[in-house]
Design a protein around this motif. Structure first.
Motif, PDB file in Angstrom:
ATOM      1  N   TYR A 107       4.249   2.434   3.566  1.00  0.00           N
ATOM      2  CA  TYR A 107       4.224   1.103   4.162  1.00  0.00           C
ATOM      3  C   TYR A 107       5.462   0.861   5.007  1.00  0.00           C
ATOM      4  O   TYR A 107       6.568   1.240   4.635  1.00  0.00           O
ATOM      5  CB  TYR A 107       4.118   0.034   3.064  1.00  0.00           C
ATOM      6  CG  TYR A 107       2.792   0.114   2.355  1.00  0.00           C
ATOM      7  CD1 TYR A 107       1.702  -0.615   2.808  1.00  0.00           C
ATOM      8  CD2 TYR A 107       2.617   0.964   1.270  1.00  0.00           C
ATOM      9  CE1 TYR A 107       0.461  -0.508   2.185  1.00  0.00           C
ATOM     10  CE2 TYR A 107       1.379   1.076   0.642  1.00  0.00           C
ATOM     11  CZ  TYR A 107       0.315   0.343   1.101  1.00  0.00           C
ATOM     12  OH  TYR A 107      -0.898   0.446   0.497  1.00  0.00           O
ATOM     13  N   ASP A 108       5.229   0.218   6.159  1.00  0.00           N
ATOM     14  CA  ASP A 108       6.338  -0.198   7.009  1.00  0.00           C
ATOM     15  C   ASP A 108       6.455  -1.715   6.933  1.00  0.00           C
ATOM     16  O   ASP A 108       5.591  -2.392   6.379  1.00  0.00           O
ATOM     17  CB  ASP A 108       6.169   0.298   8.453  1.00  0.00           C
ATOM     18  CG  ASP A 108       5.005  -0.341   9.178  1.00  0.00           C
ATOM     19  OD1 ASP A 108       4.979  -1.582   9.286  1.00  0.00           O
ATOM     20  OD2 ASP A 108       4.131   0.396   9.668  1.00  0.00           O
ATOM     21  N   PHE A 119       3.429  -6.089   5.320  1.00  0.00           N
ATOM     22  CA  PHE A 119       3.412  -4.684   4.911  1.00  0.00           C
ATOM     23  C   PHE A 119       2.194  -3.998   5.508  1.00  0.00           C
ATOM     24  O   PHE A 119       1.063  -4.365   5.231  1.00  0.00           O
ATOM     25  CB  PHE A 119       3.383  -4.569   3.384  1.00  0.00           C
ATOM     26  CG  PHE A 119       4.566  -5.223   2.716  1.00  0.00           C
ATOM     27  CD1 PHE A 119       5.826  -4.642   2.779  1.00  0.00           C
ATOM     28  CD2 PHE A 119       4.424  -6.429   2.046  1.00  0.00           C
ATOM     29  CE1 PHE A 119       6.918  -5.249   2.173  1.00  0.00           C
ATOM     30  CE2 PHE A 119       5.500  -7.046   1.433  1.00  0.00           C
ATOM     31  CZ  PHE A 119       6.754  -6.457   1.497  1.00  0.00           C
ATOM     32  N   SER A 120       2.449  -2.990   6.348  1.00  0.00           N
ATOM     33  CA  SER A 120       1.378  -2.264   7.026  1.00  0.00           C
ATOM     34  C   SER A 120       1.281  -0.856   6.466  1.00  0.00           C
ATOM     35  O   SER A 120       2.294  -0.185   6.281  1.00  0.00           O
ATOM     36  CB  SER A 120       1.654  -2.190   8.525  1.00  0.00           C
ATOM     37  OG  SER A 120       1.721  -3.491   9.058  1.00  0.00           O
ATOM     38  N   ALA A 121       0.066  -0.393   6.234  1.00  0.00           N
ATOM     39  CA  ALA A 121      -0.171   0.919   5.643  1.00  0.00           C
ATOM     40  C   ALA A 121      -0.203   2.016   6.694  1.00  0.00           C
ATOM     41  O   ALA A 121      -0.718   1.825   7.798  1.00  0.00           O
ATOM     42  CB  ALA A 121      -1.481   0.907   4.870  1.00  0.00           C
ATOM     43  N   ASP A 137       6.754   2.607  -0.802  1.00  0.00           N
ATOM     44  CA  ASP A 137       5.531   3.071  -1.456  1.00  0.00           C
ATOM     45  C   ASP A 137       4.770   1.861  -2.003  1.00  0.00           C
ATOM     46  O   ASP A 137       5.250   0.725  -1.952  1.00  0.00           O
ATOM     47  CB  ASP A 137       5.833   4.094  -2.555  1.00  0.00           C
ATOM     48  CG  ASP A 137       6.600   3.529  -3.750  1.00  0.00           C
ATOM     49  OD1 ASP A 137       6.774   2.290  -3.873  1.00  0.00           O
ATOM     50  OD2 ASP A 137       7.030   4.343  -4.586  1.00  0.00           O
ATOM     51  N   PHE A 138       3.580   2.102  -2.531  1.00  0.00           N
ATOM     52  CA  PHE A 138       2.716   1.030  -3.001  1.00  0.00           C
ATOM     53  C   PHE A 138       3.380   0.185  -4.091  1.00  0.00           C
ATOM     54  O   PHE A 138       3.309  -1.041  -4.062  1.00  0.00           O
ATOM     55  CB  PHE A 138       1.396   1.618  -3.519  1.00  0.00           C
ATOM     56  CG  PHE A 138       0.442   0.587  -4.032  1.00  0.00           C
ATOM     57  CD1 PHE A 138      -0.311  -0.179  -3.157  1.00  0.00           C
ATOM     58  CD2 PHE A 138       0.303   0.368  -5.400  1.00  0.00           C
ATOM     59  CE1 PHE A 138      -1.199  -1.144  -3.626  1.00  0.00           C
ATOM     60  CE2 PHE A 138      -0.579  -0.595  -5.878  1.00  0.00           C
ATOM     61  CZ  PHE A 138      -1.334  -1.352  -4.991  1.00  0.00           C
ATOM     62  N   ASN A 139       4.039   0.835  -5.037  1.00  0.00           N
ATOM     63  CA  ASN A 139       4.651   0.091  -6.141  1.00  0.00           C
ATOM     64  C   ASN A 139       5.749  -0.852  -5.668  1.00  0.00           C
ATOM     65  O   ASN A 139       5.873  -1.968  -6.179  1.00  0.00           O
ATOM     66  CB  ASN A 139       5.170   1.044  -7.213  1.00  0.00           C
ATOM     67  CG  ASN A 139       4.040   1.720  -7.953  1.00  0.00           C
ATOM     68  OD1 ASN A 139       2.997   1.122  -8.187  1.00  0.00           O
ATOM     69  ND2 ASN A 139       4.226   2.981  -8.303  1.00  0.00           N
ATOM     70  N   GLU A 140       6.536  -0.425  -4.691  1.00  0.00           N
ATOM     71  CA  GLU A 140       7.590  -1.296  -4.161  1.00  0.00           C
ATOM     72  C   GLU A 140       6.985  -2.467  -3.395  1.00  0.00           C
ATOM     73  O   GLU A 140       7.450  -3.608  -3.500  1.00  0.00           O
ATOM     74  CB  GLU A 140       8.543  -0.503  -3.270  1.00  0.00           C
ATOM     75  CG  GLU A 140       9.691  -1.325  -2.698  1.00  0.00           C
ATOM     76  CD  GLU A 140      10.619  -1.943  -3.742  1.00  0.00           C
ATOM     77  OE1 GLU A 140      11.271  -2.970  -3.417  1.00  0.00           O
ATOM     78  OE2 GLU A 140      10.718  -1.424  -4.875  1.00  0.00           O
TER      79      GLU A 140
END
Length: 151
Positions: A107-108, A119-121, A137-140
């Motif tokens: 994610y950026d 948050f962009s994937a 990452d996803f968790n953050e």
């Protein structure tokens, strides 16, 4: 001759019936009806093809659609969804619009998203070329979304 034609016809019908009954892989992203499907949480129409999210309940195979990852993450918490850890979450890649696994994405933090979570994937880490962006990452991302005040 007529018997062969009849047998062939029956065989074709049976094959078509079995193919129609074949269970589709429910873990894959489902069809999105752009500009018609609504976000389950905020009720906005899903138009942005670069930030859409689909959550699939592994127990019932029901699909929930969202306009922003932030809505999906908040929805899990607000509704005390017990199957969250096992959910299949798809998100569109910000550059290609291709459906990717949200839990494996990078994610950026440089794009505007429909509900302003920001948050962009990205399917690949190397896709994030803006030096001012964090790479998460996803968790953050999930942690940061949940830390935000009510939105």
């Amino acid at each position: 001759m007529k018997k062969n034609i009849l047998n062939t016809g029956i065989l074709v019908v049976l094959i078509m019936v079995f193919m129609a009954c074949e269970k589709k892989d429910s873990n894959n992203p489902h069809e999105m009806h752009w500009d018609r499907d609504m976000c389950v949480r905020c009720k906005m129409v899903i138009s942005n093809r670069k930030h859409a999210v689909q959550v699939i309940n592994p127990e019932s195979n029901k699909v929930y659609k969202f306009d922003d990852l932030g809505c999906a993450i908040k929805w899990f918490r607000e509704n005390d969804i017990g199957w969250e850890d096992n959910a299949k979450i798809w998100i569109t890649d910000v550059k290609s619009g291709k459906w990717i696994d949200a839990k494996k994405a990078y994610y950026d933090t440089t794009h505007n998203t429909p509900m302003a979570y920001g948050f962009s994937a990205n399917e690949k880490k190397q896709s994030i070329t803006d030096n001012t962006s964090e790479v998460l990452d996803f968790n953050e991302v999930k942690k940061r979304i949940l830390e935000r005040k009510k939105q």
